[in-house]
Design an enzyme around this catalytic site. Structure first.
Site, mmCIF file in Angstrom:
data_model
loop_
_atom_site.group_PDB
_atom_site.id
_atom_site.type_symbol
_atom_site.label_atom_id
_atom_site.label_comp_id
_atom_site.label_asym_id
_atom_site.label_seq_id
_atom_site.Cartn_x
_atom_site.Cartn_y
_atom_site.Cartn_z
ATOM 1 C CD GLU A 125 1.011 -8.602 -1.828
ATOM 2 O OE1 GLU A 125 2.013 -9.326 -1.613
ATOM 3 O OE2 GLU A 125 1.059 -7.360 -1.859
ATOM 4 N N GLY A 165 0.881 -1.169 0.000
ATOM 5 C CA GLY A 165 0.000 0.000 0.000
ATOM 6 C C GLY A 165 0.908 1.205 0.000
ATOM 7 C CD GLU A 166 1.853 4.940 -1.816
ATOM 8 O OE1 GLU A 166 2.868 5.493 -1.340
ATOM 9 O OE2 GLU A 166 1.884 4.301 -2.889
ATOM 10 C CB CYS A 172 5.453 -3.445 -1.298
ATOM 11 S SG CYS A 172 5.747 -1.999 -2.314
ATOM 12 N NE ARG A 210 4.873 5.025 -6.349
ATOM 13 C CZ ARG A 210 5.265 6.296 -6.351
ATOM 14 N NH1 ARG A 210 5.341 6.962 -7.483
ATOM 15 N NH2 ARG A 210 5.543 6.918 -5.234
ATOM 16 C CG HIS A 244 3.255 -6.172 -4.345
ATOM 17 N ND1 HIS A 244 2.743 -5.674 -3.177
ATOM 18 C CD2 HIS A 244 3.826 -5.130 -4.981
ATOM 19 C CE1 HIS A 244 2.968 -4.369 -3.109
ATOM 20 N NE2 HIS A 244 3.633 -4.011 -4.193
#
Lengths: 335, 195
Positions: free
Chosen positions: B180, B52-53, B84, B143, B178
């Site tokens: 997932e 996520g962020e 991440c 990212r 990721h």
């Protein structure tokens, strides 16, 4: 790094980027300072644009992609992803934003459409796109064209959530409805949805006095035949039916102005929320931004919503959507 | 047995799905829960911090004091996996982007992380990795951050160029990519075996 071993711009990467935004708030900003306020408040991304929708509405004229210099300043100011808007169908604006390093393009009805026939063929880009939709048909077409994220169109710049609610309900109920039709029926829906791609060829034949129906093998959009499009939409619809949601992330947008609006959209099934004019047209943008972020994360906890809504100041004034003429509505752009 | 996926923001559901598949494959009787509630996280035997962020997730877990619970359970030996943004939060030290945004970290792994190490979304990529103890894996980097410095106790599991992209330190597991998002559940199975 051995470049040949790396793959860029795959569907998994594009849709994956959108999934990372889930449960988050994406805020419209017009300069680096506002972008900083958004990041500090906990926004997952910012949407860089020249003017917020409420001001676009007031000013009139042609609304275009923002000045790349401004967008670059915003990119340099924050560490979260930066999105930016292009006019519907404006391939070159999209290419320019990709070259600039924008993380996601919003092909948006808030700007003045550049192509009355088609949207951008989004599969041809490395960076992902988000597109607005009012209905399952619009959503399915945009996903087939390669959109990695859908958002409700709502009615941007009004501060009035009613249209976003309408679009979320229409899409959700249409998805549930797919269970009630057999596969032949769904194929017919796909054919109906594909109808909007034949306008260009239809207009040409009509102008030339050729009285011939569009056939399966006619190439109607980019390199795709009518049959390719119908089959693509059909496969997309079957998957949507099976998983009972869109195959990409679905956000709420277009009129969200308060923490309660944002939480309401989450309760209706939105994966996250875009807030346009709602933040920087409120009396206290920093507090509004934080409160809306909190509201999205605690959307199912009424006591939290009540607490964060206390005394945060005045929301944007807003417009009664039902008093807008059809010409004044942005949502009818780009079907 | 409960596995909690910290459910404030990001691709929470994708982790839940991957963990359920993995538990089935391993014949483990697990309750996989997406949660942001302190009392539920308190009862976990494994914790996942999703992608996520990192700026957003940090603000929320520290704001709601969920951070204290995660740190305590991790110190008691409960396995914690971060992917991440989750990797960033697990780190002890961040780069200038982490500092500039005042992002608070959990400090559970003795590493320094760099946010957006490979560039912006345009530079996001997929590649085949060979992960130590896990095997070949089709990894999606979005990212993505990376580990730029790791202390002695940290076991490096995979690298891309000079960057560490998978690491383990005792009960803490971190990935820059990721797992997932992949169809392959090898990484999640490896994590569940740590319980």
């Amino acid at each position: 790094m051995e470049l040949e071993k790396l793959k860029f711009g795959t569907e998994l990467i594009k849709r994956g980027f959108a999934k990372m935004q889930k449960g988050g708030v994406i805020m419209d900003v017009t300069n680096a300072e506002q972008a900083g306020v958004a990041e500090d408040a906990g926004a997952v991304a910012v949407m860089a644009l020249h003017k917020v929708p409420a001001d676009i509405r007031q000013t009139g004229g042609v609304a275009r992609m923002a000045d790349p210099k401004k967008i670059k300043e915003i990119i340099d100011a924050v560490t979260i992803p930066v999105m930016a808007k292009i006019r519907i169908g404006h391939v070159t604006e999209a290419q320019a934003l990709e070259a600039l390093g924008v993380d996601m393009v919003d092909e948006s009805e808030v700007l003045t459409p550049a192509d009355v026939f088609f949207h951008v063929d989004k599969r041809k880009f490395v960076i992902p796109f988000v597109c607005g939709a009012r209905s399952l048909g619009e959503a399915t077409r945009r996903i087939w064209e390669g959109a990695a994220m859908i958002r409700t169109k709502g009615e941007a710049g009004t501060g009035n959530v009613v249209e976003a609610v309408r679009h979320m309900r229409l899409i959700n109920r249409s998805i549930a409805n797919l269970k009630e039709i057999d596969e032949d029926g769904i194929h017919k829906v796909a054919e109906h949805y594909a109808g909007s791609y034949v306008k260009l060829l239809g207009d040409i034949r009509e102008e030339a006095g050729i009285n011939r129906e569009i056939t399966q093998k006619d190439v109607v959009f980019e390199e795709y035949t009518f049959e390719d499009i119908v089959e693509g939409l059909y496969r997309e619809l079957l998957e949507i039916r099976d998983i009972q949601r869109l195959t990409v992330v679905n956000f709420a947008a277009g009129g969200v102005a308060t923490p309660a609006d944002a939480a309401f959209m989450m309760q209706l099934g939105a994966d996250g929320v875009f807030v346009g004019s709602g933040i920087f047209k409120s009396s206290n943008p920093a507090d509004f931004a934080s409160a809306i972020v909190e509201a999205v994360h605690h959307y199912d906890e009424p006591e939290v919503i009540a607490e964060i809504s206390k005394g945060i100041g005045e929301a944007m004034k807003g417009l009664d959507v039902f008093l807008l003429s059809e010409d004044e509505k942005l949502q009818t752009r780009g079907v | 047995m409960r596995v909690s996926v910290i459910g404030f923001q990001g691709d929470v559901e994708e982790h839940v799905i991957a963990l359920n598949k993995s538990a089935n494959r391993l014949h483990l009787d697990c309750e996989i829960l997406a949660t942001r509630k302190a009392d539920e996280i308190e009862e976990s035997e494994a914790i996942v911090i999703p992608g996520g962020e990192s700026t957003t997730i940090s603000r929320l877990i520290f704001g709601d004091k969920i951070s204290d619970i995660i740190i305590r359970l991790a110190n008691e030996g409960v396995p914690v996996m971060g992917t991440c943004a989750g990797l960033i939060l697990l780190a002890r030290e961040g780069d200038e982007q982490v500092e500039k945004t005042d992002t608070q970290l959990l400090g559970l792994m003795d590493v320094r992380v760099k946010r957006n190490a490979f560039g912006r979304q345009r530079e996001s990529f997929q590649t085949r990795l060979n992960i130590k103890g896990i095997g070949e894996f089709d990894a999606v980097f979005i990212r993505a951050p990376a580990i730029t410095e790791a202390e002695n106790g940290v076991d490096v599991l995979a690298t891309v160029d000079e960057y560490v992209v998978a690491a383990k330190q005792d009960n803490i597991l971190a990935f820059a990519f990721h797992p997932e998002l992949a169809d392959d559940t090898k990484v999640h199975e490896y994590f569940l075996r740590m319980i």
